[in-house]
Design a protein around this motif. Structure first.
Motif, PDB file in Angstrom:
ATOM      1  N   ARG A   1     -14.079  39.571 -50.750  1.00  0.00           N
ATOM      2  CA  ARG A   1     -13.894  40.429 -49.575  1.00  0.00           C
ATOM      3  C   ARG A   1     -15.198  40.546 -48.778  1.00  0.00           C
ATOM      4  O   ARG A   1     -15.204  40.432 -47.557  1.00  0.00           O
ATOM      5  N   GLU A   2     -16.308  40.796 -49.463  1.00  0.00           N
ATOM      6  CA  GLU A   2     -17.595  40.945 -48.769  1.00  0.00           C
ATOM      7  C   GLU A   2     -17.955  39.688 -47.980  1.00  0.00           C
ATOM      8  O   GLU A   2     -18.352  39.770 -46.825  1.00  0.00           O
TER       9      GLU A   2
ATOM     10  N   ARG B   1     -15.561  39.149 -44.979  1.00  0.00           N
ATOM     11  CA  ARG B   1     -15.903  40.028 -43.854  1.00  0.00           C
ATOM     12  C   ARG B   1     -17.213  39.602 -43.200  1.00  0.00           C
ATOM     13  O   ARG B   1     -17.341  39.668 -41.981  1.00  0.00           O
TER      14      ARG B   1
ATOM     15  N   THR C   1     -10.222  37.053 -41.305  1.00  0.00           N
ATOM     16  CA  THR C   1      -9.156  37.914 -41.812  1.00  0.00           C
ATOM     17  C   THR C   1      -8.560  37.270 -43.059  1.00  0.00           C
ATOM     18  O   THR C   1      -8.823  36.104 -43.364  1.00  0.00           O
TER      19      THR C   1
ATOM     20  N   GLU D   1      -8.813  39.230 -54.012  1.00  0.00           N
ATOM     21  CA  GLU D   1      -9.943  40.084 -53.625  1.00  0.00           C
ATOM     22  C   GLU D   1      -9.954  41.382 -54.422  1.00  0.00           C
ATOM     23  O   GLU D   1     -11.008  41.846 -54.846  1.00  0.00           O
TER      24      GLU D   1
ATOM     25  N   PRO E   1     -22.456  49.913 -38.533  1.00  0.00           N
ATOM     26  CA  PRO E   1     -21.206  49.161 -38.725  1.00  0.00           C
ATOM     27  C   PRO E   1     -20.086  50.099 -39.158  1.00  0.00           C
ATOM     28  O   PRO E   1     -20.340  51.126 -39.793  1.00  0.00           O
ATOM     29  N   ARG E   2     -18.874  49.767 -38.800  1.00  0.00           N
ATOM     30  CA  ARG E   2     -17.722  50.591 -39.175  1.00  0.00           C
ATOM     31  C   ARG E   2     -17.377  50.429 -40.644  1.00  0.00           C
ATOM     32  O   ARG E   2     -16.797  51.306 -41.252  1.00  0.00           O
ATOM     33  N   ARG E   3     -17.694  49.261 -41.203  1.00  0.00           N
ATOM     34  CA  ARG E   3     -17.424  48.983 -42.612  1.00  0.00           C
ATOM     35  C   ARG E   3     -18.709  48.496 -43.270  1.00  0.00           C
ATOM     36  O   ARG E   3     -19.589  47.967 -42.610  1.00  0.00           O
ATOM     37  N   THR E   4     -18.764  48.608 -44.569  1.00  0.00           N
ATOM     38  CA  THR E   4     -19.886  48.062 -45.320  1.00  0.00           C
ATOM     39  C   THR E   4     -19.881  46.547 -45.131  1.00  0.00           C
ATOM     40  O   THR E   4     -18.832  45.909 -45.235  1.00  0.00           O
ATOM     41  N   ALA E   5     -21.030  45.993 -44.837  1.00  0.00           N
ATOM     42  CA  ALA E   5     -21.133  44.555 -44.638  1.00  0.00           C
ATOM     43  C   ALA E   5     -22.452  44.059 -45.213  1.00  0.00           C
ATOM     44  O   ALA E   5     -23.398  44.830 -45.383  1.00  0.00           O
TER      45      ALA E   5
END
Length: 187
Positions: A6-7, A10, A15, A36, A84-88
């Motif tokens: 997943r990481e 992203r 997607t 994932e 960022p909106r998500r952890t990246a």
């Protein structure tokens, strides 16, 4: 086994559907999601398929305590830097066969003293890939030419050196060349 599918997905901006379509043979987004989340066992075969779809090594998808990774703490856009909106994460580049480096001792054109330019070695039949890219070309007696490939006529390469006022140089029959692919710069 703990995976980082997943990481990495992203970080690549893909997607579940993108990855599912890019696997060989294609699969479903639901399957990628299960892999994932760990609700489906990830075999070595699956790791290899997903890694190929993401353009990374299979080892990049497995959590290693000694692996270096960089958390993304901000994204710079036209409105400035925002969280960022998500952890990246950013997966640092791996040295692959055929890569070589050029270091810059004095500022010239777009390059600054201290820069490292990573270059991918190309054989003569691949020189066309480097059109309008910076290219390192070997010359006799341990010398090199470095410049923008602005043209190719048969076995002749036309290079324009970095910086203002440089004159075009034509190189005939180079055994190989190396195309600039990554710039590493200290700030």
């Amino acid at each position: 086994m703990i995976t980082r599918i997943r990481e990495v997905r992203r970080a690549r901006g893909m997607t579940l559907d993108d990855v599912a379509r890019a696997t060989e043979p294609p699969t479903t987004p639901q399957t990628i999601g299960r892999l994932e989340m760990g609700t489906r066992t990830v075999s070595v075969a699956w790791l290899n398929r997903i890694a190929a779809a993401l353009g990374v090594e299979a080892s990049d998808l497995v959590d290693h305590p000694e692996r270096a990774e960089l958390p993304v703490v901000a994204i710079l856009g036209t409105s400035g830097a925002v969280a960022p909106r998500r952890t990246a994460i950013v997966v640092p580049p791996k040295v692959t066969p055929g890569l070589m480096a050029l270091t810059v001792a004095a500022s010239l054109g777009d390059y600054r003293a201290g820069d490292e330019v990573w270059c991918e070695r190309l054989e003569p039949d691949s020189f066309g890939r480097a059109l309008n890219r910076d290219l390192l070309v070997p010359r006799p007696a341990g010398r090199f030419l470095f410049g923008r490939l602005i043209g190719r006529e048969g076995n002749k390469l036309h290079l324009l050196p970095p910086g203002a006022g440089g004159r075009q140089t034509v190189v005939t029959d180079p055994a190989w060349a190396a195309m600039a692919v990554k710039l590493v710069r200290e700030l």
